[in-house]
Motif scaffolding. Structure first.
Motif, mmCIF file in Angstrom:
data_model
loop_
_atom_site.group_PDB
_atom_site.id
_atom_site.type_symbol
_atom_site.label_atom_id
_atom_site.label_comp_id
_atom_site.label_asym_id
_atom_site.label_seq_id
_atom_site.Cartn_x
_atom_site.Cartn_y
_atom_site.Cartn_z
ATOM 1 N N ASP A 58 0.801 -1.222 0.000
ATOM 2 C CA ASP A 58 0.000 0.000 0.000
ATOM 3 C C ASP A 58 0.833 1.272 0.000
ATOM 4 O OD1 ASP A 58 -2.410 -1.234 -0.281
ATOM 5 O OD2 ASP A 58 -2.798 -1.389 1.858
ATOM 6 N N TRP A 96 0.265 3.852 -2.748
ATOM 7 C CA TRP A 96 -0.688 4.972 -2.709
ATOM 8 C C TRP A 96 -0.068 6.269 -2.220
ATOM 9 C CZ3 TRP A 96 -3.889 3.457 -5.935
ATOM 10 C CH2 TRP A 96 -4.324 2.122 -5.970
ATOM 11 N N ARG A 114 -6.310 7.736 -5.657
ATOM 12 C CA ARG A 114 -7.345 6.730 -5.939
ATOM 13 C C ARG A 114 -8.646 7.393 -6.347
ATOM 14 N NH1 ARG A 114 -5.431 4.004 -0.733
ATOM 15 N NH2 ARG A 114 -7.109 5.148 0.264
ATOM 16 N N GLU A 115 -8.554 8.605 -6.855
ATOM 17 C CA GLU A 115 -9.775 9.336 -7.199
ATOM 18 C C GLU A 115 -9.921 9.482 -8.708
ATOM 19 O OE1 GLU A 115 -12.099 10.211 -5.134
ATOM 20 O OE2 GLU A 115 -10.956 9.520 -3.417
ATOM 21 N N PRO A 116 -11.150 9.507 -9.182
ATOM 22 C CA PRO A 116 -11.371 9.835 -10.592
ATOM 23 C C PRO A 116 -10.736 11.192 -10.876
ATOM 24 C CG PRO A 116 -13.450 9.318 -9.493
ATOM 25 C CD PRO A 116 -12.399 9.341 -8.438
ATOM 26 N N SER A 117 -10.220 11.359 -12.078
ATOM 27 C CA SER A 117 -9.521 12.607 -12.358
ATOM 28 C C SER A 117 -10.457 13.699 -12.852
ATOM 29 C CB SER A 117 -8.435 12.375 -13.403
ATOM 30 O OG SER A 117 -9.035 12.043 -14.635
ATOM 31 N N ARG A 140 -3.736 11.322 -10.185
ATOM 32 C CA ARG A 140 -4.957 11.049 -9.450
ATOM 33 C C ARG A 140 -5.232 9.561 -9.227
ATOM 34 N NH1 ARG A 140 -9.487 14.651 -8.978
ATOM 35 N NH2 ARG A 140 -8.554 16.502 -8.054
ATOM 36 N N ARG A 187 -8.189 -11.375 -1.028
ATOM 37 C CA ARG A 187 -9.591 -10.992 -1.277
ATOM 38 C C ARG A 187 -9.755 -9.477 -1.241
ATOM 39 N NH1 ARG A 187 -13.748 -14.056 -1.547
ATOM 40 N NH2 ARG A 187 -13.465 -16.277 -1.163
ATOM 41 N N GLU A 188 -9.185 -8.896 -0.210
ATOM 42 C CA GLU A 188 -9.349 -7.453 -0.034
ATOM 43 C C GLU A 188 -8.760 -6.684 -1.219
ATOM 44 O OE1 GLU A 188 -6.972 -5.504 3.026
ATOM 45 O OE2 GLU A 188 -8.843 -4.570 3.749
ATOM 46 N N ARG A 203 -10.957 -6.874 -4.296
ATOM 47 C CA ARG A 203 -12.081 -5.930 -4.154
ATOM 48 C C ARG A 203 -11.656 -4.511 -4.479
ATOM 49 N NH1 ARG A 203 -13.488 -8.170 0.956
ATOM 50 N NH2 ARG A 203 -12.501 -6.397 1.989
ATOM 51 N N ARG A 204 -10.508 -4.160 -3.953
ATOM 52 C CA ARG A 204 -10.054 -2.777 -4.115
ATOM 53 C C ARG A 204 -9.669 -2.462 -5.561
ATOM 54 N NH1 ARG A 204 -6.609 -1.799 1.445
ATOM 55 N NH2 ARG A 204 -8.442 -1.284 2.707
ATOM 56 N N ASN A 206 -11.023 -3.862 -8.097
ATOM 57 C CA ASN A 206 -12.327 -3.712 -8.750
ATOM 58 C C ASN A 206 -12.914 -2.317 -8.510
ATOM 59 O OD1 ASN A 206 -12.349 -6.303 -9.799
ATOM 60 N ND2 ASN A 206 -13.429 -7.187 -8.038
ATOM 61 N N ALA A 207 -12.788 -1.857 -7.275
ATOM 62 C CA ALA A 207 -13.308 -0.514 -6.962
ATOM 63 C C ALA A 207 -12.618 0.540 -7.835
ATOM 64 C CB ALA A 207 -13.104 -0.194 -5.483
ATOM 65 N N LEU A 232 -13.897 0.432 -11.387
ATOM 66 C CA LEU A 232 -15.199 1.052 -11.558
ATOM 67 C C LEU A 232 -15.088 2.573 -11.541
ATOM 68 C CD1 LEU A 232 -18.275 -0.069 -11.645
ATOM 69 C CD2 LEU A 232 -18.419 1.335 -9.598
ATOM 70 N N MET A 233 -14.312 3.069 -10.600
ATOM 71 C CA MET A 233 -14.234 4.520 -10.429
ATOM 72 C C MET A 233 -13.452 5.202 -11.550
ATOM 73 S SD MET A 233 -15.982 5.049 -7.714
ATOM 74 C CE MET A 233 -15.699 6.799 -7.444
#
Lengths: 309, 309, 309, 309
Positions: free
Chosen positions: D80, D83, D88-91, D109, D227-228, D231-232, D234-235, D238-239
């Motif tokens: 991590d 980061w 981790r934000e949409p630009s 971003r 697993r975590e 998921r992340r 994937n998040a 999507l974003m």
């Protein structure tokens, strides 16, 4: 007839066929009604003589040109602390842009973009009711022009108040950053009214003489500002007087100037003359198309550019 | 001793205690090595006389001041078609900003921000190998200054080539919009080399005389550019010569000027003099701190401001 | 006691010591008075059972969470034509940013930033007086939550009306682009009032059930929106529900959610549950600090993340 | 024939007449040569079965889809701490925008815009020569897809290296902020090569299974990430997986996805399937026109949207 008068006549003659070109401002309903086929020139030299052509005595809405006078007045009231609230740099953006305000936390780049002039209006309001502040401004403009007949066109002021959403946005935005000390309605009341001052080219040229003459109005024989302040206001006019077309104006005309969306431009030839032109049709930057052309020719033919003969 | 010489001496004396203030540019490793405790002034008047003080004969890296000469040279080669590739407006952003380039599709706002000067370098490359283009520029600078000893400091050029990532970003960005005709490495080769020209205040003041004298160098008795072009270059220097502190420089000094990150500034008093100052410590805007102060005092005491005496 | 109840209790217990952390919103005077030491959780599952902990029955100002309900209502009125006036993309900027609006000519990026919700309020006003539009919204929120006791806190609405300069700026700015059909005062009247809805976690969780249950509220046995629309509102909540911290929320929690500056968050686990948390202290992005942590733990422990168990 | 196979066939059939619509990417010369009349679908379910249609076995340039694999690999190497270098934000801006980088001092971003993926490539280079880093990536992609035949198309890599000015601009810009640890040429060498990976829909769907199956590739029976972390990722997909059309993709399709300018899209239905579609014609946002439509139909008909059935 003087050489300068001949020169002014020549400029008028050479541009006559272009009168009516450009686009009259239509975002203020009352201004949209103005007849585009008008064109005036007035040159006031330091000895107090006037050289005019065309519609030089027709009153028009001076709009943003009034920002020169409110800046002068506010500097007289607040001195250089004014610069803690407004910058002195070209904005690089349109006259009504709000982007820079967000990045710079509500502090306008200069006193000639709308946001900056709104901040200046807020300063003039200090200790006054809106009506009084407007009175102060009218009084000041009458004083520098030596003409008590100058007045606000209330129809224009009303028209702007009803449709000036962009200015309401700017003022509220600044207020959200704590940059205004008075209610938005009061500040914009003052702003819309001083923009609605109606003056002719002759009156305007006369009013601008103090900037050409080192801070004194030679016709009225009264000091308006110090020599240094006159120089500095001229510097601001050159750098910021035409929004994002200031560079182009400096390049082509080479004189400090301030345009208004009503089609007027006040230009200053330091040590020589104060010049006002007017023609309602605007170019793509919102500055008088024929007026700018007139100043370009005039500066070329007189050799008055501040950048060399 | 002449009055002007006394005045220059006075400015030097009044600022002497500030020598060494400010921050030497450190993003170019080779420049970071320069001794900050240096300060020179050179004023060249139109009659060819020089009035100097301090380290006026020490060569320094002129950096962005060179953009005045490359612009002049490129205008000579391309004429006004140059303006199809570069604008004439203040950018409202830092000298190395890339934001405006994205919004305006790779067209730089003016020829004095880095992006604009890179576009100018690309134009000078037309029909040349990089080495030849650099040769042309050196030749031109030697011509306008009448001094064949002027040369490029290759250590500085090499230092910038190795660390000038921001300029590589700007050039590649413009190239991605099809705004450069030559390989990025070639264009930046030219750019880094002309920025690495080493000149003294005296040489620089002499080189700038054509801008003060309506396009002719009165010392060399040779025309460099037309009157109109000299005026226009002066206008651009005033509007854009100090990046996002151009407004402040116009307000305080009131002369067309161009600063370099090496601590030099070339200023022009049209019809009067060409002035070069140098002191390596920079203010927050990247302009010479003591140099700017010197020009401010000089303009005040000579009354040379273009905005009125 | 159910497993889920134990889980909710566990989350509450694990975060209890953090209650009061963060910063209560202070730009709305009335909100600044709220006691920060409060924390509630309510989980409503599709079978109509509730699992609560802490201050789950204390009403709080739902603020921007109300935008989920006004969007749902406006979609019901205007259908997908709504998207001609508002986008569906994350803004990449703060909730109250105006920059994007200038670049995109007054069209808000999504219905959850302030500008977007103001546009939605304008749509709800179609054919209504402000009072009626507010009535419609209250009626709708009561309907989806099956609770007629829900009401607006008029003190909060008044407080925002008096200080919401930024929202006045946004609304006037949009109006200047012709993006609002009603007077700014009317639109913001509606906006400030729906933001001032007071609800408890329990009420809010219940109100959100239609989003978890494919558009039907299973407790009330009534359809609110189509399956497709429920999915789409969830998508918007995930993408844009936490302004410029939406990515972080998706990364950490993995559920569609909408936060409010009052410290509440409504989250949706499609096919499983509607969750409301509340704690007034905000993190640096303006979202409930303890509330976000609670949702993160809850999502981890239930395996409800939409991105995989 | 399985129900899912019928469904896949149906989607293919319903879109067949649109094959060839959209615009093939032309800024990479080698990609511009691709025949637009191709369309493939491959759905890999967690039990290891494949359901394909059309050109599902034709290899294509996966381009930005490779960023999912390099992010996974880099997270495995750096954890991590990654980061700290990428957000981790949409630009809110285009895939190749540089504006945000200037405002946020060179920190991208998210890892899916070009700048972010360049930073990720820089991390993969740690302790490696470019050739080795590229080898690691190929090795990893072969591992997750269980297919040693996957290889880089060196013609495409070379084509991008010669014309990728915008990426050179981004990398140099980040380097100027000290955001890259390796020479720009090395970092972009890695970046251009992983973007030039050639894979078929079938291979890609298989490679994405670990994201659908909680971090394990069920076909290969090997764990790729926790697993975590699955998921992340994937998040993040999507974003941010579709640049400034991510909101639209979430709204219409409702699945984490990552598009490439070669016309491919990898989508993940957590707990259900990994899906790859490909058709070279792009929509206005640079995402496969027919591919996006295929995923929209597929999500609708399967009810796999993460936002509810």
């Amino acid at each position: 007839m003087s050489e300068l008068q001949e020169l002014v006549d020549g400029v008028y003659r050479d541009l006559k066929s272009h009168i009516g070109e450009g686009k009259v401002a239509d975002y203020i309903p009352e201004l949209a009604k103005v007849d585009p086929k008008q064109f005036g020139i007035a040159v006031a030299t330091l000895d107090g003589s006037f050289h005019i052509a065309g519609d030089a005595d027709a009153p028009f809405s001076i709009q943003s040109i009034s920002k020169v006078f409110t800046l002068t007045l506010a500097l007289g009231m607040a001195g250089d602390t004014l610069w803690t609230r407004v910058g002195r740099e070209p904005s690089g953006t349109a006259f009504n842009s709000i982007v820079q305000l967000e990045y710079e936390k509500g502090r306008p780049r200069n006193p000639f973009i709308n946001a900056g002039a709104i901040a200046v209006a807020d300063m003039i309001l200090a200790g006054h009711q809106p009506r009084e502040a407007i009175g102060e401004i009218v009084h000041f403009v009458r004083f520098v022009s030596g003409d008590d007949s100058i007045a606000i066109d209330h129809e224009v002021a009303k028209s702007e108040t009803g449709t000036g959403y962009r200015n309401f946005a700017l003022a509220n935005f600044m207020r959200s950053f704590g940059r205004l000390n008075h209610p938005v309605e009061h500040v914009l009341g003052v702003y819309f009214h001083h923009c609605a001052l109606a003056m002719s080219c002759r009156q305007l040229a006369r009013a601008g003489l103090y900037l050409a003459a080192g801070g004194r109005n030679p016709v009225l024989d009264s000091r308006v500002v110090s020599r240094e302040r006159a120089r500095r206001i001229n510097a601001l006019m050159l750098m910021c007087g035409h929004y994002d077309a200031s560079g182009d104006f400096a390049y082509r005309v080479g004189l400090p100037g301030k345009s208004g969306v009503g089609g007027g431009i006040l230009a200053v030839a330091p040590g020589k003359a104060s010049i006002a032109v007017w023609s309602p049709g605007l170019n793509e930057y919102g500055n008088s198309l024929v007026g700018t052309a007139a100043l370009e020719l005039l500066a070329q033919r007189t050799g008055w550019s501040v950048f060399g003969t």
